[in-house]
Design a protein around this motif. Structure first.
Motif, PDB file in Angstrom:
ATOM      1  N   CYS A  11     -33.479  16.125  22.652  1.00  0.00           N
ATOM      2  CA  CYS A  11     -32.139  16.683  22.855  1.00  0.00           C
ATOM      3  C   CYS A  11     -31.134  15.662  22.354  1.00  0.00           C
ATOM      4  CB  CYS A  11     -31.878  16.951  24.337  1.00  0.00           C
ATOM      5  SG  CYS A  11     -32.931  18.260  24.995  1.00  0.00           S
ATOM      6  N   LYS A  14     -28.808  14.538  27.502  1.00  0.00           N
ATOM      7  CA  LYS A  14     -29.316  15.318  28.631  1.00  0.00           C
ATOM      8  C   LYS A  14     -28.167  16.058  29.312  1.00  0.00           C
ATOM      9  CE  LYS A  14     -33.012  15.722  30.233  1.00  0.00           C
ATOM     10  NZ  LYS A  14     -34.067  16.691  29.835  1.00  0.00           N
ATOM     11  N   PHE A  20     -36.030  19.669  32.355  1.00  0.00           N
ATOM     12  CA  PHE A  20     -37.118  19.930  31.410  1.00  0.00           C
ATOM     13  C   PHE A  20     -37.478  18.621  30.726  1.00  0.00           C
ATOM     14  CE2 PHE A  20     -35.437  24.486  30.766  1.00  0.00           C
ATOM     15  CZ  PHE A  20     -36.191  24.920  31.847  1.00  0.00           C
TER      16      PHE A  20
HETATM   17  S1  SF4 Z   1     -30.584  22.157  28.874  1.00  0.00           S
HETATM   18 FE1  SF4 Z   1     -32.127  20.540  28.895  1.00  0.00          FE
HETATM   19  S2  SF4 Z   1     -33.439  21.046  27.193  1.00  0.00           S
HETATM   20 FE2  SF4 Z   1     -31.538  22.207  26.903  1.00  0.00          FE
HETATM   21  S3  SF4 Z   1     -30.212  20.886  25.632  1.00  0.00           S
HETATM   22 FE3  SF4 Z   1     -29.722  20.426  27.761  1.00  0.00          FE
HETATM   23  S4  SF4 Z   1     -31.042  18.678  28.275  1.00  0.00           S
HETATM   24 FE4  SF4 Z   1     -31.875  19.605  26.447  1.00  0.00          FE
END
Ligand code: SF4
Length: 375
Positions: A11, A14, A20
């Motif tokens: 990503c 975060k 996740f």
């Molecule tokens: S929701 Fe979680 S998986 Fe999705 S962009 Fe944000 S940090 Fe990444």
């Protein structure tokens, strides 16, 4: 018939609510693509000779990968698996990654379903959640994808957010519906361990809605989507007819799937396995020709529990004839006797041999299912 799930563990940063598995660093993407292609090859027998009906790029943020990297992964899958002609290939994407050229390229590669992580149409909420995109970027990305011919688009939304009023949530749903998308996944915020929201929650910086307020938001979502022709086909998922996510529906129907990449889970009707949730160990183990996974063979009780949880999540519900055929009379009796109280309280409804969660029941589905499981 089977599915393949690819976990892309990167990503840009975060988000405040997310637990996740992913790292906020994109330096290892090239090594990762090499590794996952090796994993695809070494797992080619896991699904035996099943035809692959669905491929799902999830994460993390799959749209961080370049079109060349996605092509490499898809080519490797096609080389080692029999991918059906009528397939569903989904890419989870963040709005800020979706340029015109990128969309054109992935469409050409066969991606025919987008799952766009919008989460909210309110700038303040996006900032609070530490999302990277703006409302305008989200709307533009969806419209551009539609203009380029993507006819199966899902968006993610979150409700139960701090300070989310009824009015603000209604605006969110309306904006989503105005986009003429085919699918909505809407999740209630949960405060997960080791997230920024958990820290803020502990220091009392989050003004979360009460359970009643959350229920009002959920009901509003169900009503508004229904009025706009959406089927509420799973606890958190809504689709217009013909656009139910095949990949997810197959999970709930007990179809085999292979999960690839760190933290991905696999299931082949008799066992479950899951890869290690650590990109460095994942890369290291794959480079030594091994796959970093743990596995467990499912007992009859566990298979029954999976059946109950996955069936009750969906609008199709749990069919006791099917249950008896799969697991025998003992389990059928167990289910019938344990579901009685919920039927009486109208948390579960029954139509002949079919049991489904009522609207009230859906909201407390976790605790209902817990009580229906076999210890
Ligand atoms: S929701 Fe979680 S998986 Fe999705 S962009 Fe944000 S940090 Fe990444």
């Amino acid at each position: 018939m089977a599915g393949i799930y690819l976990h892309i563990p990167f990503c840009k940063r975060k988000c405040a609510y997310c637990d996740f598995y992913s790292i906020a660093n994109t330096k290892l993407t090239e090594n990762f693509v090499e590794a996952i292609c090796m994993e695809i090859e070494s797992q080619k027998h896991f699904l035996e000779k099943e035809t692959i009906q669905t491929i799902y790029f999830g994460g993390g943020t799959p749209s961080i990968l370049s079109e060349i990297q996605i092509e490499k992964i898809l080519n490797t899958i096609h080389k080692h698996f029999n991918v059906g002609k009528k397939n569903e290939i989904t890419l989870e994407a963040n709005p800020d990654d979706l340029s015109e050229n990128y969309l054109k390229a992935i469409k050409k590669l066969g991606v025919n379903r987008l799952s766009v992580g919008i989460q909210s149409f309110n700038e303040r909420d996006l900032l609070l959640m530490k999302r990277k995109h703006s409302v305008n970027q989200a709307v533009t990305a969806v419209k551009m994808a539609q203009e380029l011919g993507f006819g199966n688009i899902s968006i993610d939304l979150i409700y139960g957010l701090p300070d989310l009023t009824k009015k603000k949530w209604e605006e969110n749903i309306d904006k989503a519906l105005n986009l003429n998308i085919q699918h909505i996944s809407a999740y209630h915020l949960t405060i997960e361990p080791n997230t920024l929201f958990q820290k803020m929650y502990k220091s009392e910086k989050l003004n979360l809605p009460t359970e009643d307020e959350s229920l009002v938001q959920f009901k509003m979502l169900i009503d508004k989507t229904a009025k706009n022709g959406f089927l509420h086909y799973e606890i958190s998922n809504f689709a217009i007819d013909g656009s139910i996510s095949l990949h997810n529906a197959n999970y709930w129907m007990g179809v085999k799937y292979l999960g690839l990449g760190p933290s991905a889970h696999s299931y082949n009707l008799t066992s479950r396995q899951w890869n290690i949730s650590n990109i460095h160990e994942y890369l290291d183990t794959i480079s030594k020709g091994k796959i970093p996974f743990e596995t467990e063979v499912l007992t009859q009780n566990e298979k029954y529990n999976d059946f109950v949880i996955t069936s009750l999540r969906t609008m199709w519900g749990l069919n006791t004839e099917k249950l008896k055929m799969k697991f025998g009379e003992k389990y059928e009796k167990y289910f019938l006797s344990n579901s009685k109280t919920y039927l009486e309280k109208n948390l579960i409804t029954q139509s002949e041999n079919n049991f489904t969660l009522s609207q009230k029941g859906i909201f407390i589905s976790d605790s209902i299912m817990q009580e229906l499981l076999y210890d």
